[in-house]
Motif scaffolding. Structure first.
Motif, PDB file in Angstrom:
ATOM      1  N   LEU A  37       0.802  -1.219   0.000  1.00  0.00           N
ATOM      2  CA  LEU A  37       0.000   0.000   0.000  1.00  0.00           C
ATOM      3  C   LEU A  37       0.836   1.271   0.000  1.00  0.00           C
ATOM      4  O   LEU A  37       0.377   2.324  -0.420  1.00  0.00           O
ATOM      5  CB  LEU A  37      -0.930   0.007   1.219  1.00  0.00           C
ATOM      6  N   ARG A  38       2.049   1.184   0.525  1.00  0.00           N
ATOM      7  CA  ARG A  38       2.915   2.372   0.597  1.00  0.00           C
ATOM      8  C   ARG A  38       4.365   1.890   0.578  1.00  0.00           C
ATOM      9  O   ARG A  38       4.951   1.625   1.628  1.00  0.00           O
ATOM     10  CB  ARG A  38       2.610   3.177   1.861  1.00  0.00           C
ATOM     11  N   LEU A  94      -5.455   2.753   5.322  1.00  0.00           N
ATOM     12  CA  LEU A  94      -4.785   2.952   4.035  1.00  0.00           C
ATOM     13  C   LEU A  94      -5.677   2.515   2.876  1.00  0.00           C
ATOM     14  O   LEU A  94      -5.697   3.154   1.817  1.00  0.00           O
ATOM     15  CB  LEU A  94      -3.458   2.193   4.002  1.00  0.00           C
ATOM     16  N   GLN A  97      -8.255   5.244   2.332  1.00  0.00           N
ATOM     17  CA  GLN A  97      -7.677   6.419   1.664  1.00  0.00           C
ATOM     18  C   GLN A  97      -7.396   6.157   0.196  1.00  0.00           C
ATOM     19  O   GLN A  97      -7.687   6.997  -0.657  1.00  0.00           O
ATOM     20  CB  GLN A  97      -6.356   6.812   2.337  1.00  0.00           C
ATOM     21  N   ARG A  98      -6.808   5.022  -0.110  1.00  0.00           N
ATOM     22  CA  ARG A  98      -6.303   4.781  -1.454  1.00  0.00           C
ATOM     23  C   ARG A  98      -7.276   4.032  -2.368  1.00  0.00           C
ATOM     24  O   ARG A  98      -7.210   4.171  -3.587  1.00  0.00           O
ATOM     25  CB  ARG A  98      -4.981   4.033  -1.377  1.00  0.00           C
TER      26      ARG A  98
END
Length: 144
Positions: A37-38, A94, A97-98
């Motif tokens: 995710l990040r 996450l 958000q994404r």
């Protein structure tokens, strides 16, 4: 071929171990993949070396080629038959958000990242989760 998608933050440690372990267990008709995710630029190498050590300690050879971490995309989510994020507390926000709307369409395990959970315990939780998943998917029949 049906796909299990394991998701964590950096696609460097937890999701990669789950993916490699699942694929090493060879569930007929199923294949695992993983995404992050990040992604982090601070990782050294394509995968945390302890992942490969743990895999070998479980009796599975490491793959011949180790890819770099890959960021999660919506097409990845659509392609997955089953998607599992490795830590709900960390990954649900996450996902919201994404990938709004997907946060309630995936499963969550409870495997926090280092330093919140020692790696030995995280590996144990991932192994238990993968074993349960393998048993479930071995009985799985698609709807319809």
């Amino acid at each position: 071929m049906r796909t299990v998608l394991f998701i964590c933050t950096g696609n460097y440690y937890r999701s990669r171990y789950a993916e490699l372990l699942f694929n090493a267990m060879r569930v007929p008709g199923w294949q695992a993949d993983s995404r992050g995710l990040r992604l982090s630029a601070s990782n050294q190498g394509p995968i945390w070396p302890n992942v490969l050590v743990q895999l070998q300690q479980r009796g599975f050879p490491p793959p011949s080629e180790i890819r770099l971490p890959i960021a999660l995309t919506e097409p990845d989510l659509r392609r997955a038959t089953v998607a599992i994020a490795l830590d709900e507390r960390e990954h649900r926000p996450l996902m919201q958000q994404r990938f709004p709307g997907w946060e309630d369409r995936i499963r969550y395990w409870q495997t926090p990242d280092v330093p919140f959970l020692p790696a030995a315990e995280a590996f144990r939780r991932i192994e238990a989760g993968v074993a349960e998943l393998v048993a479930e998917l071995s009985r799985w029949q698609p709807a319809g």
